[in-house]
Design a protein around this motif. Structure first.
Motif, mmCIF file in Angstrom:
data_model
loop_
_atom_site.group_PDB
_atom_site.id
_atom_site.type_symbol
_atom_site.label_atom_id
_atom_site.label_comp_id
_atom_site.label_asym_id
_atom_site.label_seq_id
_atom_site.Cartn_x
_atom_site.Cartn_y
_atom_site.Cartn_z
ATOM 1 N N LEU A 113 -61.824 49.164 52.100
ATOM 2 C CA LEU A 113 -60.998 48.357 51.211
ATOM 3 C C LEU A 113 -61.742 48.088 49.907
ATOM 4 O O LEU A 113 -62.975 48.036 49.877
ATOM 5 N N THR A 119 -59.090 42.891 46.195
ATOM 6 C CA THR A 119 -58.792 42.263 47.479
ATOM 7 C C THR A 119 -59.761 41.095 47.690
ATOM 8 O O THR A 119 -60.701 40.904 46.909
ATOM 9 N N CYS A 121 -61.532 40.837 50.505
ATOM 10 C CA CYS A 121 -62.374 41.231 51.632
ATOM 11 C C CYS A 121 -63.827 40.825 51.386
ATOM 12 O O CYS A 121 -64.248 40.579 50.247
#
Length: 342
Positions: A113, A119, A121
């Motif tokens: 990712l 994102t 993450c």
């Protein structure tokens, strides 16, 4: 108890395993775990000794030593995971029956990712998670989203009940922000409803989850192993005497009727686990941006150039039109002046 072990047809021993304790299965062992200090044992790769990464382990489980009423079955539990991942054997373990030769074939899939700002993450290991990793004997495990949620549940249960979930006893050492220190929490009694109700309340409340579990973000690298299992009957008659000798030479007490039922006992307690790699190809899925920084500047520059170009052309046409109008008016005025003089 391990009867024999081999990796790519070369012998392996207990020194190739790292011991840890599962809150469900008790003593467990990890083969080829990545350690923080690899001075004593190097990481083993699948092509070592020119093989394909086959791990073969033969076990004798001594089912007569099991505690009555706590287990309703006999055998082994296995899990294939990356050597930087915490073994979540309680949820993802494969139960394998004894009296069989079990085959576990696997192939690996990895998902990558994008990191911030695309994102949310993370790879960051919190102090609470690092404290739990101390129970895994110097292993170098990374961030786990599932473990993060378990630990934030422990913290909330402790703050509400003064004790932690006894099932997750190896997650009782954690950092409490309200106290600004790491504590070693006492365990609740198993029949205490307080910790169960507290964890249930946490999991069903968005404000509480945002407050206590805000660090539990998605992993930036997700590694999955796709498993296929199969089995055959085991052991063969030609191996019975060797296994019998091994059991009799061990220090573990044998069943009281061993001399009469040893063959049945071996068939009930012996199993082999073969872990094999289906393919050396790893399926990778990589998240990518629809428009990167270079693409963004290229598009902005292209659009700007296009519209500025159109604007300049329009301005030049307007100037030309004004020039022609002024020139035409000048000629008209000039003719009128000449006509008046005549």
């Amino acid at each position: 108890m391990m009867y024999k072990c081999s990796f790519n047809d070369m012998p392996c021993s207990v020194n190739d395993f790292v011991r840890f304790t599962s809150f469900v299965y008790g003593a467990c062992y990890t083969f080829n775990a990545q350690l923080k200090n690899n001075a004593k044992r190097n990481t083993v790769y699948a092509n070592k000794y020119g093989g394909d990464g086959k791990l073969s382990i033969s076990l004798y489980i001594h089912s007569h030593q099991y505690v009555p009423s706590l287990r309703d079955g006999f055998g082994a539990v296995a899990l294939v995971h990356d050597n930087t991942q915490l073994p979540n054997i309680e949820a993802a373990g494969i139960e394998l029956a004894s009296g069989r030769r079990q085959k576990i074939a696997y192939r690996k899939k990895t998902t990558y990712l994008l990191s911030s700002p695309y994102t949310t993450c993370t790879k960051s290991v919190s102090p609470t998670m690092q404290a739990m990793f101390e129970y895994y004997n110097n292993t170098n495990y990374g961030y786990s989203e599932a473990l993060c949620y378990q630990l934030c549940g422990q913290i909330y249960a402790y703050e509400q009940c003064g004790c932690a979930n006894p099932i997750l006893w190896n997650g009782r050492k954690f950092y409490v922000s309200s106290m600004n220190r790491v504590i070693f929490a006492p365990l609740c009694e198993y029949d205490n409803k307080c910790y169960k109700e507290a964890i249930g309340k946490l999991l069903t409340s968005s404000p509480l989850m945002n407050s206590y579990c805000s660090e539990c973000l998605q992993e930036c690298v997700i590694k999955n192993f796709i498993i296929q299992t199969s089995s055959l009957s085991l052991p063969g008659e030609w191996e019975m005497e060797k296994i019998k000798k091994f059991v009799e030479n061990s220090t573990i007490p044998k069943p009281t009727n061993w001399s009469r039922t040893w063959q049945d006992e071996i068939r009930k307690n012996y199993l082999t686990i073969n872990v094999v790699r289906e393919t050396s190809t790893v399926e990778n899925s990589t998240q990518s941006t629809t428009m990167g920084v270079v693409d963004l500047f290229s598009n902005v520059g292209g659009q700007t150039g296009l519209w500025i170009g159109i604007s300049l052309l329009s301005i030049m046409e307007l100037i030309e039109m004004l020039y022609r109008l002024i020139r035409n008016e000048f000629h008209i005025i000039r003719r009128k002046i000449q006509a008046n003089r005549q």
